[in-house]
Motif scaffolding. Structure first.
Motif, PDB file in Angstrom:
ATOM      1  N   LEU A 144     -16.208  13.978  32.390  1.00  0.00           N
ATOM      2  CA  LEU A 144     -16.803  14.086  31.113  1.00  0.00           C
ATOM      3  C   LEU A 144     -15.911  15.539  31.337  1.00  0.00           C
ATOM      4  O   LEU A 144     -16.366  16.134  31.882  1.00  0.00           O
ATOM      5  N   GLN A 145     -15.842  15.804  29.797  1.00  0.00           N
ATOM      6  CA  GLN A 145     -15.162  17.484  29.513  1.00  0.00           C
ATOM      7  C   GLN A 145     -16.322  18.249  29.106  1.00  0.00           C
ATOM      8  O   GLN A 145     -16.327  17.798  27.771  1.00  0.00           O
ATOM      9  N   GLY A 146     -16.525  19.028  29.159  1.00  0.00           N
ATOM     10  CA  GLY A 146     -17.548  19.726  28.462  1.00  0.00           C
ATOM     11  C   GLY A 146     -17.414  21.484  28.343  1.00  0.00           C
ATOM     12  O   GLY A 146     -16.794  21.929  29.271  1.00  0.00           O
ATOM     13  N   ASP A 147     -18.610  22.623  27.915  1.00  0.00           N
ATOM     14  CA  ASP A 147     -18.477  24.030  28.225  1.00  0.00           C
ATOM     15  C   ASP A 147     -19.793  24.364  28.525  1.00  0.00           C
ATOM     16  O   ASP A 147     -21.158  24.015  27.372  1.00  0.00           O
ATOM     17  N   GLY A 167     -25.960  21.342  24.883  1.00  0.00           N
ATOM     18  CA  GLY A 167     -25.881  20.711  25.400  1.00  0.00           C
ATOM     19  C   GLY A 167     -24.060  20.294  26.015  1.00  0.00           C
ATOM     20  O   GLY A 167     -23.781  18.790  25.676  1.00  0.00           O
ATOM     21  N   LEU A 168     -23.947  21.403  26.777  1.00  0.00           N
ATOM     22  CA  LEU A 168     -22.748  21.214  27.007  1.00  0.00           C
ATOM     23  C   LEU A 168     -21.809  20.399  25.924  1.00  0.00           C
ATOM     24  O   LEU A 168     -20.238  20.889  26.098  1.00  0.00           O
ATOM     25  N   GLY A 169     -21.570  20.719  25.006  1.00  0.00           N
ATOM     26  CA  GLY A 169     -20.738  20.453  23.857  1.00  0.00           C
ATOM     27  C   GLY A 169     -20.666  19.141  23.765  1.00  0.00           C
ATOM     28  O   GLY A 169     -19.105  18.963  23.461  1.00  0.00           O
ATOM     29  N   LEU A 170     -21.500  18.474  24.449  1.00  0.00           N
ATOM     30  CA  LEU A 170     -20.882  16.928  24.619  1.00  0.00           C
ATOM     31  C   LEU A 170     -21.295  16.080  23.381  1.00  0.00           C
ATOM     32  O   LEU A 170     -22.497  16.632  22.505  1.00  0.00           O
ATOM     33  N   LEU A 211     -29.889  19.604  31.038  1.00  0.00           N
ATOM     34  CA  LEU A 211     -29.596  18.716  30.475  1.00  0.00           C
ATOM     35  C   LEU A 211     -29.608  17.489  31.667  1.00  0.00           C
ATOM     36  O   LEU A 211     -29.963  16.695  31.349  1.00  0.00           O
ATOM     37  N   CYS A 212     -29.834  18.600  32.909  1.00  0.00           N
ATOM     38  CA  CYS A 212     -30.205  17.879  33.953  1.00  0.00           C
ATOM     39  C   CYS A 212     -31.310  16.927  34.104  1.00  0.00           C
ATOM     40  O   CYS A 212     -31.861  15.963  34.159  1.00  0.00           O
TER      41      CYS A 212
END
Length: 92
Positions: free
Chosen positions: A1-4, A9-12, A57-58
């Motif tokens: 997954l690619q996030g920020d 939510g890491l932008g997901l 998130l975790c």
């Protein structure tokens, strides 16, 4: 997954967050900004807020193991020329 890391939510997408929550049980977090000069909120946004966003998130997932690799630099703000010793210092 690619996030920020800098985004909640890491932008997901919701689908990606759902996939993460159900399939990931271990995380190795080594992402960090190693800039020495403050710029546009960095390195705070990535290193502090980003770590918190990933931990959030975790916590809402099946992650049981969180491994954190910290950056090595933490001298804080000092006026040059200043020698920064390898000892704990005031967080301010």
């Amino acid at each position: 997954l690619q996030g920020d890391l800098r985004r909640k939510g890491l932008g997901l997408s919701e689908a990606d967050r759902r996939w993460f929550r159900h399939r990931i049980s271990s995380v190795v977090h080594s992402a960090a900004s190693v800039r020495f000069q403050e710029s546009q909120g960095e390195p705070m946004l990535s290193n502090v807020n980003g770590t918190q966003n990933l931990l959030d998130l975790c916590r809402r997932s099946s992650v049981q193991d969180f491994h954190f690799i910290s950056t090595a630099y933490s001298c804080g703000k000092v006026k040059a020329p200043t020698v920064v010793m390898e000892s704990m210092h005031d967080c301010e």
